[in-house]
Design a protein around this motif. Structure first.
Motif, PDB file in Angstrom:
ATOM      1  N   MET A   1     -12.999  15.470  -8.949  1.00 47.69           N
ATOM      2  CA  MET A   1     -11.582  15.452  -8.745  1.00 47.69           C
ATOM      3  C   MET A   1     -11.085  14.032  -8.859  1.00 47.69           C
ATOM      4  SD  MET A   1     -10.888  15.733  -4.655  1.00 47.69           S
ATOM      5  CE  MET A   1     -12.328  16.696  -4.436  1.00 47.69           C
ATOM      6  N   ALA A   2      -9.807  13.904  -9.122  1.00 45.61           N
ATOM      7  CA  ALA A   2      -9.173  12.593  -9.208  1.00 45.61           C
ATOM      8  C   ALA A   2      -7.733  12.727  -8.736  1.00 45.61           C
ATOM      9  CB  ALA A   2      -9.205  12.076 -10.635  1.00 45.61           C
ATOM     10  N   THR A   3      -7.273  11.720  -8.008  1.00 42.08           N
ATOM     11  CA  THR A   3      -5.880  11.683  -7.587  1.00 42.08           C
ATOM     12  C   THR A   3      -5.216  10.502  -8.274  1.00 42.08           C
ATOM     13  OG1 THR A   3      -6.409  12.700  -5.471  1.00 42.08           O
ATOM     14  CG2 THR A   3      -4.313  11.546  -5.619  1.00 42.08           C
ATOM     15  N   PHE A   4      -4.044  10.759  -8.844  1.00 40.56           N
ATOM     16  CA  PHE A   4      -3.279   9.745  -9.558  1.00 40.56           C
ATOM     17  C   PHE A   4      -2.140   9.257  -8.673  1.00 40.56           C
ATOM     18  CE2 PHE A   4      -5.360  12.344 -12.659  1.00 40.56           C
ATOM     19  CZ  PHE A   4      -5.781  11.449 -13.629  1.00 40.56           C
ATOM     20  N   PHE A   5      -1.946   7.931  -8.643  1.00 41.47           N
ATOM     21  CA  PHE A   5      -0.912   7.290  -7.837  1.00 41.47           C
ATOM     22  C   PHE A   5      -0.103   6.348  -8.718  1.00 41.47           C
ATOM     23  CE2 PHE A   5      -4.592   7.999  -5.137  1.00 41.47           C
ATOM     24  CZ  PHE A   5      -4.056   8.502  -3.967  1.00 41.47           C
ATOM     25  N   TYR A   6       1.137   6.077  -8.303  1.00 44.25           N
ATOM     26  CA  TYR A   6       1.836   4.944  -8.883  1.00 44.25           C
ATOM     27  C   TYR A   6       1.114   3.698  -8.389  1.00 44.25           C
ATOM     28  CZ  TYR A   6       5.743   7.849 -10.338  1.00 44.25           C
ATOM     29  OH  TYR A   6       6.504   8.792 -10.947  1.00 44.25           O
ATOM     30  N   TYR A   7       0.966   2.697  -9.239  1.00 46.52           N
ATOM     31  CA  TYR A   7       0.306   1.446  -8.871  1.00 46.52           C
ATOM     32  C   TYR A   7       1.243   0.637  -7.985  1.00 46.52           C
ATOM     33  CZ  TYR A   7      -2.362  -2.878  -9.444  1.00 46.52           C
ATOM     34  OH  TYR A   7      -3.114  -4.003  -9.218  1.00 46.52           O
ATOM     35  N   ASP A   8       0.747   0.165  -6.863  1.00 44.45           N
ATOM     36  CA  ASP A   8       1.542  -0.640  -5.941  1.00 44.45           C
ATOM     37  C   ASP A   8       0.861  -1.987  -5.766  1.00 44.45           C
ATOM     38  OD1 ASP A   8       2.905  -1.863  -3.871  1.00 44.45           O
ATOM     39  OD2 ASP A   8       2.996  -0.051  -2.626  1.00 44.45           O
ATOM     40  N   GLU A   9       1.434  -2.998  -6.367  1.00 40.93           N
ATOM     41  CA  GLU A   9       0.864  -4.351  -6.333  1.00 40.93           C
ATOM     42  C   GLU A   9       0.730  -4.874  -4.907  1.00 40.93           C
ATOM     43  OE1 GLU A   9      -1.011  -7.442  -7.837  1.00 40.93           O
ATOM     44  OE2 GLU A   9      -0.087  -6.046  -9.240  1.00 40.93           O
ATOM     45  N   ASP A  10       1.625  -4.470  -4.018  1.00 38.04           N
ATOM     46  CA  ASP A  10       1.653  -5.001  -2.665  1.00 38.04           C
ATOM     47  C   ASP A  10       0.726  -4.271  -1.692  1.00 38.04           C
ATOM     48  OD1 ASP A  10       3.564  -6.908  -3.424  1.00 38.04           O
ATOM     49  OD2 ASP A  10       5.183  -5.472  -3.111  1.00 38.04           O
ATOM     50  N   ALA A  11       0.264  -3.082  -2.048  1.00 42.53           N
ATOM     51  CA  ALA A  11      -0.613  -2.326  -1.149  1.00 42.53           C
ATOM     52  C   ALA A  11      -2.042  -2.866  -1.237  1.00 42.53           C
ATOM     53  CB  ALA A  11      -0.606  -0.846  -1.521  1.00 42.53           C
ATOM     54  N   ASP A  12      -2.761  -2.851  -0.117  1.00 46.27           N
ATOM     55  CA  ASP A  12      -4.134  -3.352  -0.093  1.00 46.27           C
ATOM     56  C   ASP A  12      -5.021  -2.633  -1.098  1.00 46.27           C
ATOM     57  OD1 ASP A  12      -3.548  -5.205   1.867  1.00 46.27           O
ATOM     58  OD2 ASP A  12      -4.166  -3.881   3.505  1.00 46.27           O
ATOM     59  N   ASN A  13      -4.852  -1.339  -1.235  1.00 47.20           N
ATOM     60  CA  ASN A  13      -5.700  -0.559  -2.148  1.00 47.20           C
ATOM     61  C   ASN A  13      -4.984  -0.209  -3.448  1.00 47.20           C
ATOM     62  OD1 ASN A  13      -3.866   1.292  -1.258  1.00 47.20           O
ATOM     63  ND2 ASN A  13      -5.330   2.590  -0.204  1.00 47.20           N
ATOM     64  N   HIS A  14      -3.777  -0.710  -3.652  1.00 43.68           N
ATOM     65  CA  HIS A  14      -2.937  -0.474  -4.836  1.00 43.68           C
ATOM     66  C   HIS A  14      -2.460   0.966  -4.969  1.00 43.68           C
ATOM     67  CE1 HIS A  14      -3.687  -4.524  -6.065  1.00 43.68           C
ATOM     68  NE2 HIS A  14      -4.980  -4.326  -6.129  1.00 43.68           N
ATOM     69  N   GLN A  15      -2.652   1.765  -3.948  1.00 44.92           N
ATOM     70  CA  GLN A  15      -2.207   3.158  -3.990  1.00 44.92           C
ATOM     71  C   GLN A  15      -0.753   3.252  -3.557  1.00 44.92           C
ATOM     72  OE1 GLN A  15      -4.753   5.680  -1.694  1.00 44.92           O
ATOM     73  NE2 GLN A  15      -6.577   5.125  -2.816  1.00 44.92           N
ATOM     74  N   GLY A  16       0.088   3.550  -4.536  1.00 42.52           N
ATOM     75  CA  GLY A  16       1.484   3.814  -4.231  1.00 42.52           C
ATOM     76  C   GLY A  16       1.649   5.300  -3.943  1.00 42.52           C
ATOM     77  N   LYS A  17       2.799   5.817  -4.277  1.00 45.20           N
ATOM     78  CA  LYS A  17       3.094   7.232  -4.059  1.00 45.20           C
ATOM     79  C   LYS A  17       2.170   8.097  -4.921  1.00 45.20           C
ATOM     80  CE  LYS A  17       6.711  10.634  -4.668  1.00 45.20           C
ATOM     81  NZ  LYS A  17       7.956  10.921  -5.379  1.00 45.20           N
ATOM     82  N   ALA A  18       1.605   9.141  -4.323  1.00 43.03           N
ATOM     83  CA  ALA A  18       0.723  10.056  -5.067  1.00 43.03           C
ATOM     84  C   ALA A  18       1.540  10.849  -6.081  1.00 43.03           C
ATOM     85  CB  ALA A  18       0.014  10.999  -4.108  1.00 43.03           C
ATOM     86  N   ILE A  19       0.940  11.050  -7.262  1.00 45.85           N
ATOM     87  CA  ILE A  19       1.585  11.826  -8.321  1.00 45.85           C
ATOM     88  C   ILE A  19       1.003  13.231  -8.362  1.00 45.85           C
ATOM     89  CG2 ILE A  19       1.987  11.988 -10.810  1.00 45.85           C
ATOM     90  CD1 ILE A  19       1.693   8.866 -10.810  1.00 45.85           C
ATOM     91  N   CYS A  20      -0.324  13.329  -8.435  1.00 46.89           N
ATOM     92  CA  CYS A  20      -0.972  14.638  -8.485  1.00 46.89           C
ATOM     93  C   CYS A  20      -2.478  14.475  -8.300  1.00 46.89           C
ATOM     94  CB  CYS A  20      -0.692  15.348  -9.807  1.00 46.89           C
ATOM     95  SG  CYS A  20      -1.343  14.488 -11.256  1.00 46.89           S
ATOM     96  N   THR A  21      -3.153  15.592  -8.059  1.00 43.61           N
ATOM     97  CA  THR A  21      -4.609  15.620  -7.930  1.00 43.61           C
ATOM     98  C   THR A  21      -5.151  16.605  -8.949  1.00 43.61           C
ATOM     99  OG1 THR A  21      -4.547  15.061  -5.589  1.00 43.61           O
ATOM    100  CG2 THR A  21      -6.551  16.108  -6.387  1.00 43.61           C
ATOM    101  N   SER A  22      -6.214  16.212  -9.631  1.00 46.56           N
ATOM    102  CA  SER A  22      -6.846  17.027 -10.668  1.00 46.56           C
ATOM    103  C   SER A  22      -8.277  17.333 -10.255  1.00 46.56           C
ATOM    104  CB  SER A  22      -6.846  16.242 -11.981  1.00 46.56           C
ATOM    105  OG  SER A  22      -7.578  16.915 -12.969  1.00 46.56           O
ATOM    106  N   TYR A  23      -8.728  18.517 -10.597  1.00 43.32           N
ATOM    107  CA  TYR A  23     -10.095  18.926 -10.258  1.00 43.32           C
ATOM    108  C   TYR A  23     -10.891  19.178 -11.541  1.00 43.32           C
ATOM    109  CZ  TYR A  23      -8.260  19.391  -5.600  1.00 43.32           C
ATOM    110  OH  TYR A  23      -7.678  19.120  -4.383  1.00 43.32           O
ATOM    111  N   THR A  24     -12.132  18.709 -11.578  1.00 42.49           N
ATOM    112  CA  THR A  24     -13.005  18.951 -12.731  1.00 42.49           C
ATOM    113  C   THR A  24     -13.491  20.400 -12.708  1.00 42.49           C
ATOM    114  OG1 THR A  24     -14.936  18.185 -11.502  1.00 42.49           O
ATOM    115  CG2 THR A  24     -13.785  16.550 -12.855  1.00 42.49           C
ATOM    116  N   GLN A  25     -13.936  20.877 -13.865  1.00 46.12           N
ATOM    117  CA  GLN A  25     -14.406  22.248 -13.985  1.00 46.12           C
ATOM    118  C   GLN A  25     -15.810  22.435 -13.418  1.00 46.12           C
ATOM    119  OE1 GLN A  25     -12.458  24.817 -15.142  1.00 46.12           O
ATOM    120  NE2 GLN A  25     -10.873  23.258 -15.092  1.00 46.12           N
ATOM    121  N   LYS A  26     -16.559  21.326 -13.290  1.00 40.99           N
ATOM    122  CA  LYS A  26     -17.929  21.388 -12.776  1.00 40.99           C
ATOM    123  C   LYS A  26     -18.241  20.092 -12.062  1.00 40.99           C
ATOM    124  CE  LYS A  26     -20.117  19.537 -16.912  1.00 40.99           C
ATOM    125  NZ  LYS A  26     -21.371  18.868 -16.859  1.00 40.99           N
TER     126      LYS A  26
END
Length: 92
Positions: free
Chosen positions: A1-26
């Motif tokens: 799985m992967a979660t996509f975020f807007y990039y936030d330069e000021d955040a410690d982990n660069h995670q801005g607002k979440a956009i969506c989460t995707s799951y792999t087939q296997k």
């Protein structure tokens, strides 16, 4: 799985607002790769053009990992979206 975020330069982990989460087939094993992507509303898709995104794998929509890993340092990537397409065609 992967979660996509807007990039936030000021955040410690660069995670801005979440956009969506995707799951792999296997399960993706060591040394393997798998494509991920999400379906989002057209108005949200239009806003992504020119934006820098931050992706975190093994992170679900609630912010928790789905598996225990020995190396979590290789679970992120960034990309700047050039433009968004509503349809992709492959031309040989």
């Amino acid at each position: 799985m992967a979660t996509f975020f807007y990039y936030d330069e000021d955040a410690d982990n660069h995670q801005g607002k979440a956009i969506c989460t995707s799951y792999t087939q296997k399960v993706v094993k060591v040394g393997e790769c798998s494509e991920v992507g999400c379906s989002i509303a057209k108005e949200d898709l239009d806003k992504l053009a020119g934006e820098k995104l931050f992706m975190v794998t093994n992170l679900d929509a609630s912010g928790l990992p789905s598996t225990i890993e020995c190396n979590t340092g290789n679970n992120t990537d960034t990309i700047t979206v050039d433009k968004c397409e509503t349809k992709i065609e492959v031309i040989n």
